[in-house]
Write a protein that holds these residues in place. Structure first.
Motif, short mmCIF file in Angstrom:
data_model
loop_
_atom_site.label_atom_id
_atom_site.label_comp_id
_atom_site.label_asym_id
_atom_site.label_seq_id
_atom_site.Cartn_x
_atom_site.Cartn_y
_atom_site.Cartn_z
N ALA A 5 -6.19 16.18 -4.27
CA ALA A 5 -7.31 16.91 -3.66
C ALA A 5 -8.18 17.55 -4.73
N LYS A 6 -7.53 18.15 -5.72
CA LYS A 6 -8.28 18.83 -6.77
C LYS A 6 -9.13 17.84 -7.57
N THR A 31 -9.98 14.71 -6.90
CA THR A 31 -10.99 13.98 -6.14
C THR A 31 -12.20 14.89 -5.91
N ALA A 32 -11.91 16.14 -5.59
CA ALA A 32 -13.02 17.07 -5.36
C ALA A 32 -13.75 17.34 -6.68
N ASN A 87 -14.07 15.44 -9.19
CA ASN A 87 -14.89 14.29 -9.59
C ASN A 87 -16.28 14.34 -8.98
N ARG A 88 -16.39 15.05 -7.86
CA ARG A 88 -17.71 15.13 -7.23
C ARG A 88 -18.64 16.11 -7.93
N TYR A 89 -18.07 16.96 -8.77
CA TYR A 89 -18.94 17.93 -9.45
C TYR A 89 -19.29 17.50 -10.87
N ARG A 146 -20.33 25.41 -14.27
CA ARG A 146 -19.68 25.38 -12.95
C ARG A 146 -18.55 24.36 -12.92
N TYR A 147 -18.82 23.23 -13.56
CA TYR A 147 -17.82 22.16 -13.56
C TYR A 147 -16.54 22.63 -14.24
N LYS A 195 -14.67 25.29 -12.38
CA LYS A 195 -13.86 24.71 -11.29
C LYS A 195 -12.63 24.03 -11.86
N PHE A 253 -8.90 24.82 -10.85
CA PHE A 253 -8.03 23.81 -10.24
C PHE A 253 -6.80 23.52 -11.10
#
Lengths: 313, 726
Positions: free
Chosen positions: A45-46, A48-49, A51-53, A80-81, A84, A88
């Motif tokens: 979850a961490k 994959t999420a 990767n979107r940022y 921000r990336y 996060k 995570f």
């Protein structure tokens, strides 16, 4: 007549205080605790999420090479990336360090220092964490701290450092030849070697700022022993330290080596002249002359230029 | 008979009005098109526009000529729910000349608040408390579900689903005709909107958990339903007929998906089941609920970063959740908890094997792609109902006064402290968050110290609820206005033009926009989302630029035709022929031999038609039909670069001719010399008749529902007056 299974007063007590929603929450908490036995689910979850940022691909290389070229908005994206990423992956020292790196270029040096300090506590085997802390301390004119950090940085075992970099997803994604282990090892090796050279140099500069000539001589000798590229500067610092420690004989040897290594600046000849004069040797006049002419041509070594506020990625 | 909840119309009216105004204000940049729609909302807008365009011209669009060089439209129609009678609200004014955008934004706002109104009523029948219902309404209306109006089409099935549960529960309480018809109508809407399996899963699981928690009531419900149906045979038969009918389009679509004539490569990628709608479990598991939640934390931890698709509820909801720790357990709360928990397990495929288990055993689980939809469809509304139910229970218990009241106040204080600690830990510096926190704390403090009436407490709590979303949506709007600036500076206004379908008109376009070619020499296309099987083959195997160049013109006239075996021969033969502009078309090798005219000597290059000419011009055009007038000097093979698909037929001067699959994926026909009328037509008349009958049926059922509801309300009023007189 049937007997009550439990005392009615106990039943009333339980009914009043325990027949509450928190029982359901306890169930949910138990499930979460049980879920921690499957870290893959959380990591998936961490990641994959996360990767979107990921910031824009075209900015990745610039971020590594010269982040000052990025716009405020782009730097914010990196900030921000990595914030996060650090959130995570709370055990990842590299994620924290990169968070610090983006804070630094975003202008928040206090946050940058905090992030690097945390990174160092989590993984004390990475050269660049100490080095960057040293640079931040230099920026803040805290020369003592800077000296301590640079000293720690060069004390890191280079082999372990190479291993740590090669084994970290956070660095490997920025390095070339990921799919060719040999090339990667070479690339990391060269990269690390260059880092250590910068580490020694900053260490010597902070010794100079602290007027700690004994340490300067010690580390200059060590740097020379490491056989880095462009050794001239290290011979210069060794010569300077020797002169200040009243060892003109040794100073002359080092400074002549510096000149041989094409490190030809006004200061070098000046200290060489002084050392020669202390030894009573006539060549001192020639050295002073050379120094004056270099001074006229503005060929002056500026240690502050070595620290251009650049952290090591 | 159930006693209706106590009404306080003035407060409800103001709360509704203010919420709608705040919502509209928060999203005004999207509603007025200053900022663009995004993600799935763009295609929703596209398909809706195309549908309304066609319907107002008297055509039910079975074919979409703009998607992937032409594709069957059933899949996209399902996204909008083509039989939804509320679409009349767009169609009629549009026909009268009102612009599409104001109608669209008005419709999505209306439909969203129709859903929220349903949620308010649902909360009221569940909690039997106006206060809780209003709070639930505001919490959900100002949650990020509201943002999904502009980035998805989720409301098209959310709204009927909410109303379904409202009708279900009211029917359970009192077997009124309108509740029964309401249930049927909502099911019919849901069965024709997108993939009904989400709804089926939600309803089935609800019945299972309801039976577990309320076994007697579950049996009572079935008996009451049966009795109602026996007592109202006409309504029951009509409803059963409606339910059977609404399954027809879905069944036909499902059947055609099994034949593989169209493809959904992104969705069907690597799936083992042959039906193209099926999805591999790993694809579904890739982005499920935990991923969506983790993703959301990024945008909700600092409201300045707020973006679409972030799961967000106002701060008050979390305070109430923690406060609810001290609430008494009741069956309602247990049912909501278990049901929600089931969806959390289902939506976390990497954590529990539940999804995989169901995927392997229950056929329709193979057709889910978005497990995270359950987060929005179930978890979010359930969360709101759960917390307001807890609050209601605590407030009721607090009326006992004394130590109980004090202990509940202490719980409220602890809940606020815990939330504050979480905010500090999260480094949340948004003013509105802290204002909401302070106002909420003050509301509880004053209420428990009897300085506020219950109504005033509600008002203050509602203020605490709305303040944070206002800031979040302010940042969202601001950042999306910047997106517009980026588009403008990149001079890519076409991206902002939002819709291919804005260009769809009665005027036929002979070419497909401007020729924009990709820079590299040989370019691969991105995977296609939806298209016919043959077009997908071209898309996957051919140079993107060659294909773009070729399909730019919709009509090409050839002198010569060659046979081509799809299975054996290399597609590059055709690619090279197109690159060189050879005057030869290709048809499948199994086409009738007498129609292959390879011996004709070619006269120059193939004739590309880029506008109306004497030799060929379009005289009639709609989604399902293209009629041409031709006047050729010699017999030619006409390739219409619109996808070939079973169901298309060709008529020459009114007589059916042979339609070929030409150049792998398109439609071809031999056109004789001289004056002729050539017509391409898609779909049988009976299919269109079924669709139109369904449209009328849905509208009729809605009218019947409204009429019987009004009748039931009048009867209830009469009964209440009778009770009062007695």
């Amino acid at each position: 007549m049937s007997r009550a299974f439990i005392d009615p007063r106990v039943a009333a007590f339980l009914n009043t205080y325990f027949k509450r929603v928190f029982l359901l929450y306890l169930l949910a908490a138990a499930f979460l605790v049980w879920g921690t036995r499957f870290p893959y689910a959380f990591n998936h979850a961490k990641f994959t999420a996360l990767n979107r940022y990921i910031p824009k691909a075209e900015n990745m290389v610039i971020f590594k090479e010269d982040p000052a070229k990025l716009t405020e908005g782009d730097l914010k994206e990196f900030e921000r990336y990595y914030e996060k990423a650090a959130l995570f992956m709370p055990r990842s020292a590299e994620a924290r360090a990169l968070k610090g790196y983006s804070y630094y270029y975003g202008g928040d040096k206090v946050k940058a220092q905090r992030a690097y300090s945390q990174a160092v506590r989590m993984n004390p085997k990475l050269f660049n964490f100490y080095y960057n802390l040293g640079i931040i301390a230099l920026d803040r004119k805290d020369h003592k701290k800077a000296f301590a950090h640079f000293k720690d940085s060069v004390a890191v075992d280079p082999g372990v450092n190479v291993q740590s970099i090669s084994g970290s997803v956070w660095y490997i994604m920025f390095l070339p030849s990921v799919h060719q282990p040999q090339l990667l090892a070479n690339a990391v090796g060269t990269h690390v070697r260059d880092q250590y050279r910068r580490g020694y140099l900053q260490l010597l500069i902070s010794c100079e700022l602290l007027n700690d000539h004994a340490s300067m001589l010690l580390y200059a000798r060590k740097a020379i022993a490491n056989d880095f590229l462009n050794q001239g500067v290290f011979y210069y610092y060794a010569g300077l330290a020797a002169y200040q420690l009243n060892e003109p004989q040794q100073a002359v040897v080092f400074l002549q080596e510096a000149v041989k290594h094409k490190f030809q600046y006004a200061q070098v000849y000046q200290v060489l002249g002084l050392s020669l004069r202390a030894l009573g040797r006539p060549e001192s006049e020639a050295a002073f002359k050379a120094s004056m002419s270099l001074l006229k041509d503005e060929k002056i070594y500026r240690p502050e230029a070595e620290n251009r506020g650049l952290l090591i990625f | 008979m159930a006693i209706p909840a106590k009404k306080t119309p003035s407060i409800s009216f103001y709360v509704f009005g203010i919420t709608v105004c705040l919502w509209a204000y928060s999203f005004h940049v999207f509603l007025t098109r200053q900022a663009p729609l995004t993600s799935d909302a763009v295609s929703f807008y596209d398909h809706l526009k195309f549908y309304i365009d066609s319907i107002t011209r008297g055509v039910y669009p079975l074919w979409d000529p703009l998607w992937s060089s032409g594709a069957p439209n059933e899949f996209f129609l399902r996204r909008i729910g083509p039989f939804n009678p509320f679409l009349v609200l767009i169609a009629v004014p549009y026909k009268l000349g009102v612009g599409f955008w104001p109608l669209f934004s008005g419709f999505v706002t209306f439909y969203f608040f129709l859903g929220m109104l349903g949620f308010y009523r649902l909360a009221r029948v569940i909690s039997r408390d106006e206060f809780s219902a209003l709070l639930a309404f505001v919490l959900l209306s100002l949650s990020s579900l509201g943002t999904r109006v502009f980035d998805s089409y989720i409301m098209m099935f959310m709204t009927p689903m909410i109303w379904f549960f409202y009708f279900l529960i009211t029917f359970g309480q009192a077997q009124k005709r309108h509740a029964f018809l309401g249930m049927v109508f909502c099911v019919m809407l849901l069965m024709t909107t997108y993939i009904p399996f989400y709804f089926i899963t939600i309803v089935l699981s609800f019945f299972i958990f309801f039976t577990l928690v309320y076994p007697k009531q579950a049996v009572g419900f079935v008996v009451a339903l049966f009795r109602f149906m026996v007592r109202n045979p006409a309504v029951s038969l009509l409803s059963l007929a409606g339910l059977a009918l609404c399954c027809v389009p879905g069944y036909l679509f499902f059947k055609s998906a099994s034949q593989g004539t169209f493809t959904l490569p992104l969705r069907h990628f690597d799936a083992q089941h042959e039906n193209v709608l099926s999805v591999k479990a790993a694809v579904t598991s890739y982005w499920a609920m935990p991923e969506d939640l983790v993703y959301s934390t990024f945008y909700t931890s600092d409201l300045r970063l707020f973006d679409f698709a972030a799961f967000y509820l106002p701060l008050t909801a979390y305070i109430l959740l923690l406060l609810g720790l001290a609430a008494r357990l009741n069956r309602k709360i247990v049912l909501m908890f278990l049901w929600g928990f089931f969806f959390l397990l289902l939506g976390s495929p990497h954590l529990t094997p539940l999804y995989q288990f169901l995927h392997d055993r229950i056929f329709f689980f193979k057709y889910f792609r978005n497990l995270h939809f359950f987060l929005w469809l179930v978890i979010m509304p359930l969360f709101v109902l759960f917390v307001v139910e807890q609050l209601k229970d605590l407030l009721d218990e607090a009326q006992k006064g004394g130590r109980v009241k004090l202990s509940i106040f202490c719980s409220a204080l602890l809940a606020h402290l815990a939330v504050a600690a979480a905010l500090i830990w999260q480094d949340s510096m948004n003013y509105s968050t802290w204002i909401a926190w302070l106002v909420s704390l003050a509301a509880f403090f004053l209420y428990f110290w009897s300085r506020l009436s219950r109504d005033m407490f509600l008002a203050v709590l509602l203020f605490a609820t709305v303040v944070q979303p206002l800031e979040a949506y302010h940042y969202l709007s601001k950042s999306w206005l910047k997106v517009v600036e980026v588009y403008l500076t990149r001079n890519a206004l076409t991206s902002l033009g939002l819709s291919e379908y804005d260009r769809f008109s009665s005027k036929f376009e002979y070419t497909r926009g401007e020729k924009v070619l990709l820079p590299a020499a040989r370019v691969k296309n991105e995977p296609l989302y939806f298209g016919t099987q043959w077009y997908t083959a071209l898309w996957d195997n051919m140079d993107a630029n060659v294909l773009r160049n070729y399909t730019h013109s919709k009509f090409i006239l050839y002198d010569r035709v060659l046979a081509f075996d799809d299975q054996k021969e290399d597609i590059r033969v055709i690619e090279q022929a197109w690159e060189k502009g050879l005057n030869v078309a290709f048809v499948p090798a199994d086409s009738p031999v007498e129609n292959l005219e390879g011996s004709i000597v070619t006269r120059g290059p193939a004739m590309t038609v880029s506008g109306p000419t004497q030799q060929l011009r379009v005289i009639r055009y709609n989604a399902n039909q293209v009629r041409l007038k031709t006047d050729l000097s010699a017999k030619k093979f006409l390739v219409f670069n619109d996808s070939y698909f079973p169901g298309w037929r060709v008529f020459i001067d009114g007589k059916e001719g042979s339609l070929y699959r030409a150049n792998i994926a398109f439609k071809g026909v031999w056109v004789p010399a001289g004056d002729h009328v050539v017509e391409f037509r898609f779909g049988e008349a009976k299919r269109s008749a079924i669709e139109i009958f369904l449209l009328v049926f849905y509208c009729g059922l809605l009218v019947l529902l409204v009429w019987s509801w009004r009748k039931d309300i009048l009867a209830e009023k009469k009964w209440l007056e009778g009770v009062r007189d007695v």
